[in-house]
Scaffold this motif. Structure first.
Motif, mmCIF file in Angstrom:
data_model
loop_
_atom_site.group_PDB
_atom_site.id
_atom_site.type_symbol
_atom_site.label_atom_id
_atom_site.label_comp_id
_atom_site.label_asym_id
_atom_site.label_seq_id
_atom_site.Cartn_x
_atom_site.Cartn_y
_atom_site.Cartn_z
ATOM 1 N N ASN A 226 0.825 -1.216 0.000
ATOM 2 C CA ASN A 226 0.000 0.000 0.000
ATOM 3 C C ASN A 226 0.852 1.257 0.000
ATOM 4 O O ASN A 226 0.501 2.250 -0.641
ATOM 5 C CB ASN A 226 -0.961 -0.001 1.189
ATOM 6 N N LYS A 227 1.966 1.232 0.717
ATOM 7 C CA LYS A 227 2.879 2.387 0.725
ATOM 8 C C LYS A 227 3.456 2.621 -0.672
ATOM 9 O O LYS A 227 3.544 3.755 -1.135
ATOM 10 C CB LYS A 227 4.012 2.181 1.727
ATOM 11 N N GLU A 228 3.842 1.530 -1.318
ATOM 12 C CA GLU A 228 4.394 1.645 -2.673
ATOM 13 C C GLU A 228 3.338 2.187 -3.639
ATOM 14 O O GLU A 228 3.645 3.034 -4.486
ATOM 15 C CB GLU A 228 4.922 0.293 -3.153
ATOM 16 N N ALA A 229 2.116 1.706 -3.518
ATOM 17 C CA ALA A 229 1.034 2.178 -4.394
ATOM 18 C C ALA A 229 0.751 3.652 -4.131
ATOM 19 O O ALA A 229 0.508 4.426 -5.073
ATOM 20 C CB ALA A 229 -0.229 1.342 -4.169
ATOM 21 N N GLU A 230 0.795 4.049 -2.875
ATOM 22 C CA GLU A 230 0.571 5.458 -2.532
ATOM 23 C C GLU A 230 1.683 6.343 -3.098
ATOM 24 O O GLU A 230 1.416 7.421 -3.638
ATOM 25 C CB GLU A 230 0.487 5.627 -1.013
ATOM 26 N N GLN B 161 -5.543 13.222 -8.015
ATOM 27 C CA GLN B 161 -5.673 13.632 -6.610
ATOM 28 C C GLN B 161 -6.569 12.643 -5.858
ATOM 29 O O GLN B 161 -6.218 12.181 -4.767
ATOM 30 C CB GLN B 161 -6.264 15.043 -6.525
ATOM 31 N N VAL B 162 -7.708 12.315 -6.449
ATOM 32 C CA VAL B 162 -8.640 11.364 -5.833
ATOM 33 C C VAL B 162 -7.977 9.994 -5.704
ATOM 34 O O VAL B 162 -8.080 9.332 -4.654
ATOM 35 C CB VAL B 162 -9.948 11.280 -6.653
ATOM 36 N N HIS B 163 -7.289 9.569 -6.739
ATOM 37 C CA HIS B 163 -6.600 8.267 -6.740
ATOM 38 C C HIS B 163 -5.573 8.219 -5.611
ATOM 39 O O HIS B 163 -5.513 7.231 -4.858
ATOM 40 C CB HIS B 163 -5.937 8.053 -8.111
ATOM 41 N N GLN C 88 -7.232 7.950 -2.227
ATOM 42 C CA GLN C 88 -7.736 6.597 -1.982
ATOM 43 C C GLN C 88 -6.603 5.681 -1.524
ATOM 44 O O GLN C 88 -6.772 4.887 -0.592
ATOM 45 C CB GLN C 88 -8.393 6.027 -3.241
ATOM 46 N N LYS C 89 -5.454 5.794 -2.178
ATOM 47 C CA LYS C 89 -4.293 4.976 -1.795
ATOM 48 C C LYS C 89 -3.827 5.338 -0.390
ATOM 49 O O LYS C 89 -3.463 4.463 0.400
ATOM 50 C CB LYS C 89 -3.147 5.153 -2.794
ATOM 51 N N GLN C 90 -3.847 6.614 -0.090
ATOM 52 C CA GLN C 90 -3.440 7.086 1.237
ATOM 53 C C GLN C 90 -4.399 6.539 2.305
ATOM 54 O O GLN C 90 -3.978 6.099 3.373
ATOM 55 C CB GLN C 90 -3.435 8.617 1.234
ATOM 56 N N GLN C 91 -5.671 6.552 1.984
ATOM 57 C CA GLN C 91 -6.700 6.057 2.902
ATOM 58 C C GLN C 91 -6.500 4.559 3.180
ATOM 59 O O GLN C 91 -6.612 4.115 4.325
ATOM 60 C CB GLN C 91 -8.071 6.313 2.277
ATOM 61 N N LYS C 92 -6.193 3.796 2.136
ATOM 62 C CA LYS C 92 -5.958 2.357 2.308
ATOM 63 C C LYS C 92 -4.744 2.115 3.210
ATOM 64 O O LYS C 92 -4.775 1.253 4.085
ATOM 65 C CB LYS C 92 -5.739 1.677 0.953
ATOM 66 N N ARG C 93 -3.679 2.872 2.972
ATOM 67 C CA ARG C 93 -2.475 2.718 3.785
ATOM 68 C C ARG C 93 -2.778 3.015 5.248
ATOM 69 O O ARG C 93 -2.392 2.276 6.146
ATOM 70 C CB ARG C 93 -1.351 3.624 3.294
ATOM 71 N N LYS C 94 -3.499 4.101 5.487
ATOM 72 C CA LYS C 94 -3.831 4.479 6.863
ATOM 73 C C LYS C 94 -4.701 3.411 7.530
ATOM 74 O O LYS C 94 -4.558 3.146 8.731
ATOM 75 C CB LYS C 94 -4.530 5.839 6.891
ATOM 76 N N ALA C 95 -5.602 2.807 6.774
ATOM 77 C CA ALA C 95 -6.468 1.766 7.327
ATOM 78 C C ALA C 95 -5.633 0.556 7.757
ATOM 79 O O ALA C 95 -5.862 -0.016 8.834
ATOM 80 C CB ALA C 95 -7.524 1.350 6.303
ATOM 81 N N VAL C 96 -4.662 0.173 6.949
ATOM 82 C CA VAL C 96 -3.806 -0.962 7.297
ATOM 83 C C VAL C 96 -2.945 -0.609 8.513
ATOM 84 O O VAL C 96 -2.764 -1.432 9.417
ATOM 85 C CB VAL C 96 -2.927 -1.389 6.094
#
Length: 148
Positions: free
Chosen positions: A14-18, A98-100, A103-111
């Motif tokens: 997720n960090k890499e995707a972000e 920006q939205v993308h 979303q990636k940032q949100q996923k990382r924070k959730a994990v």
């Protein structure tokens, strides 16, 4: 030996995707700025040309010069319309990126939050086990000291 938590791998991915999404956003922002700069340059060019023609207004212009002037302005106006459309598309792309990224940032924070909760639960379990062991030790000490 403890096995690795699969959530650590998920967090890494997720960090890499972000990071990738952030790079794409930065690229889109830079491209938008470049297109906006080109639009501003075209506008300035048109204004300058119109100003020069205004200064020549008192002078006699032939029909062909007048026609050439209008044709040239028409071409510049068409280029301006195309550039405005290009800027709009770039703005849309930037907004999409920006939205993308968000979303990636949100996923990382959730994990990260899930990992923190799991660590907290593990710590609570360890604390309970430690307290239980301490209580058992105290009980054993008490039993040994009690006269029979």
């Amino acid at each position: 030996m403890r096995r690795a938590d699969p959530l650590i791998t998920v967090l890494k991915l997720n960090k890499e995707a972000e990071e990738q999404a952030a790079l794409q956003l930065k690229s889109a922002q830079l491209e938008q700025q470049r297109f906006e700069g080109q639009l501003e340059a075209l506008n300035n060019y048109r204004l300058e040309y119109m100003k020069q023609m205004g200064e020549n207004q008192g002078k006699t212009l032939s029909a062909s010069e007048y026609h050439s002037f209008h044709e040239f302005i028409k071409q510049v106006d068409q280029a301006l319309v195309q550039q405005v459309n290009t800027v709009r598309e770039a703005q849309n792309q930037t907004q999409h990126r920006q939205v993308h990224w968000q979303q990636k940032q949100q996923k990382r924070k959730a994990v990260e939050l899930l990992l923190a909760k799991n660590a907290q639960k593990a710590q609570q379990i360890a604390n309970k086990q430690e307290q239980k062991a301490s209580d058992e030790f105290a009980m054993q000490q008490f039993i040994r000291k009690t006269p029979r």
